[in-house]
Write an enzyme that holds these catalytic residues in place. Structure first.
Site, mmCIF file in Angstrom:
data_model
loop_
_atom_site.group_PDB
_atom_site.id
_atom_site.type_symbol
_atom_site.label_atom_id
_atom_site.label_comp_id
_atom_site.label_asym_id
_atom_site.label_seq_id
_atom_site.Cartn_x
_atom_site.Cartn_y
_atom_site.Cartn_z
ATOM 1 N N LYS A 202 17.841 -34.146 -10.906
ATOM 2 C CA LYS A 202 18.729 -33.944 -10.157
ATOM 3 C C LYS A 202 18.465 -33.731 -8.625
ATOM 4 C CE LYS A 202 22.922 -31.048 -9.904
ATOM 5 N NZ LYS A 202 23.624 -30.248 -10.316
ATOM 6 N N ARG A 212 31.931 -30.237 -3.872
ATOM 7 C CA ARG A 212 31.726 -28.466 -4.020
ATOM 8 C C ARG A 212 32.985 -28.513 -3.366
ATOM 9 N NH1 ARG A 212 26.312 -28.605 -1.653
ATOM 10 N NH2 ARG A 212 24.576 -28.704 -3.287
ATOM 11 N N LYS A 256 20.677 -38.324 -11.496
ATOM 12 C CA LYS A 256 21.685 -38.204 -10.229
ATOM 13 C C LYS A 256 21.696 -37.261 -8.787
ATOM 14 C CE LYS A 256 25.441 -34.409 -9.702
ATOM 15 N NZ LYS A 256 25.472 -32.791 -10.051
ATOM 16 N N TYR A 321 33.861 -41.832 -10.780
ATOM 17 C CA TYR A 321 35.323 -41.376 -10.404
ATOM 18 C C TYR A 321 35.948 -42.579 -10.595
ATOM 19 C CZ TYR A 321 32.799 -36.963 -9.875
ATOM 20 O OH TYR A 321 32.263 -35.449 -9.202
HETATM 21 C C1 PBG Z 1 27.027 -28.091 -9.879
HETATM 22 C C2 PBG Z 1 27.564 -29.602 -10.134
HETATM 23 C C3 PBG Z 1 27.299 -30.249 -8.947
HETATM 24 C C4 PBG Z 1 27.752 -31.570 -9.223
HETATM 25 C C5 PBG Z 1 28.468 -31.704 -10.337
HETATM 26 N N1 PBG Z 1 27.405 -30.965 -11.311
HETATM 27 C C6 PBG Z 1 26.716 -30.486 -7.734
HETATM 28 C C7 PBG Z 1 25.800 -29.706 -6.497
HETATM 29 O O1 PBG Z 1 24.837 -28.766 -7.706
HETATM 30 O O2 PBG Z 1 26.159 -28.757 -5.400
HETATM 31 C C8 PBG Z 1 28.253 -32.906 -8.249
HETATM 32 C C9 PBG Z 1 28.708 -34.410 -9.127
HETATM 33 C C10 PBG Z 1 29.050 -35.079 -8.024
HETATM 34 O O3 PBG Z 1 29.451 -34.802 -6.483
HETATM 35 O O4 PBG Z 1 30.191 -35.186 -7.989
HETATM 36 N N2 PBG Z 1 26.286 -27.374 -11.212
#
Ligand code: PBG
Length: 332
Positions: A202, A212, A256, A321
């Site tokens: 990630k 967010r 991701k 999505y």
């Molecule tokens: C945080 C989390 C994030 C996403 C999924 N889980 C954002 C982050 O790490 O700040 C992002 C998913 C998306 O942008 O669609 N636990």
């Protein structure tokens, strides 16, 4: 005059001439069964409300969530991934609400599993929707995210999800050692069947910005997440992360975001031959959607091209999505 002594007997365009021969040589086919639909949920009476940073995507209350689940089931989408919008009054420094057995996620999981038992339910294990500071972990007095103290909370959170019937927990926090710790805790609580989808690689990405806002952590977030999420410049490190998650007991690995990291999907799949997922994140969705809304891209073709690209890169499952639309497009 020819470029090749085989010309004109070798012509690749022959197979591209008609749909039947294009179909016969097609190497990757996107199916509804490849898709996981991420859904934002909220408490309360209001059935749904729009998320301004993600046009076309709403937050749903549990009643609204059940409607979405019904659509997903009828489209053959195997699973939903739930993300909570937590009432700001419930957010604390220690994210206590994250492991409330009667919190929003456990409630939602129970009603999903009792109404659609065959639909897979994946929950997010991370603290950011629950912390007053918007970080995925606990912040110590020096401002650092405390890895091992965070893991203690993540374990409680994962156990509360599993107890409510979640089929798969997905730690998205990027703490070191959390996959192994969660696996041990699940097993010790007789939850051997609960699968772990590890956010292995990630990245600390700008493409999470719309998410967010969706979970309501944007305004709270102080600083960035670079001390735990990966540097977008790195590739070997992703294999190291994924290798540890495999060793610690992950059932499925995830990369991701998606589109800027196709090489990482490829390397992870080639190296481990593990079930591999990719998350087409909120910013990727927003980027496609806004280009479409401005008449710059044909939506169906552009989205299916990106999703098929994930499969070509080696992904078995895709969080998107666009899952509902994509599933109906490929079925029609
Ligand atoms: C945080 C989390 C994030 C996403 C999924 N889980 C954002 C982050 O790490 O700040 C992002 C998913 C998306 O942008 O669609 N636990």
């Amino acid at each position: 005059m020819s470029f090749d002594t085989n010309f004109p007997t070798k012509r690749l365009r022959r197979m591209r001439r008609d749909e039947f021969s294009r179909a016969l040589m097609r190497e990757n086919v996107l199916m509804p069964e490849d898709l996981i639909y991420p859904v934002f949920i909220m408490d309360g009476k209001k059935k749904s409300e729009p998320i301004s940073s993600m046009p076309g995507i709403n937050r749903h209350n549990i009643e609204g969530l059940l409607k979405i689940a019904e659509q997903a089931v009828s489209l053959h989408i195997p699973a939903l991934a739930l993300f909570p919008y937590i009432d700001p009054d419930l957010k604390t420094e220690e994210a206590t609400e994250a492991w409330n057995p009667d919190g929003l996620i456990p409630k939602a999981v129970r009603s999903l599993k009792s109404t659609f038992p065959e639909l897979g339910v994946i929950t997010d294990v991370a603290l950011d929707p629950y912390t007053s500071h918007g970080q995925d972990g606990l912040v110590d007095s020096s401002g650092h995210i405390n890895n091992d103290e965070t893991i203690k909370i993540l374990i409680k959170q994962a156990l509360s999800h599993a107890a409510s019937g979640a089929d798969m927990v997905a730690p998205s926090d990027m703490m070191d050692g959390r996959i192994g710790a969660i696996r041990l805790a699940l097993d010790a609580h007789n939850q051997q069947h609960t699968r772990i989808l590890a956010y292995s690689a990630k990245y600390a990405s700008a493409f999470y910005a719309p998410f967010r806002e969706a979970v309501g952590s944007a305004k709270n977030l102080r600083g960035n997440k670079k001390t735990y999420q990966m540097d977008p410049a790195n590739s070997n490190e992703a294999l190291w992360e994924a290798g540890l998650d495999v060793h610690e007991g992950a059932d499925m690995l995830m990369i991701k975001p998606g589109m800027p990291y196709l090489d990482i999907i490829w390397r992870v799949k080639q190296t481990f031959s593990m079930p591999t997922a990719v998350y087409q994140v909120s910013g990727e969705y927003a980027m496609l959607k806004s280009a479409v809304q401005q008449g710059m891209l044909p939506e169906k073709e552009a989205v299916l091209e990106v999703l098929t690209g994930f499969k070509r890169a080696g992904a078995d499952a895709i969080l998107t999505y666009y899952a509902l639309e994509a599933a109906s497009w490929v079925r029609s």
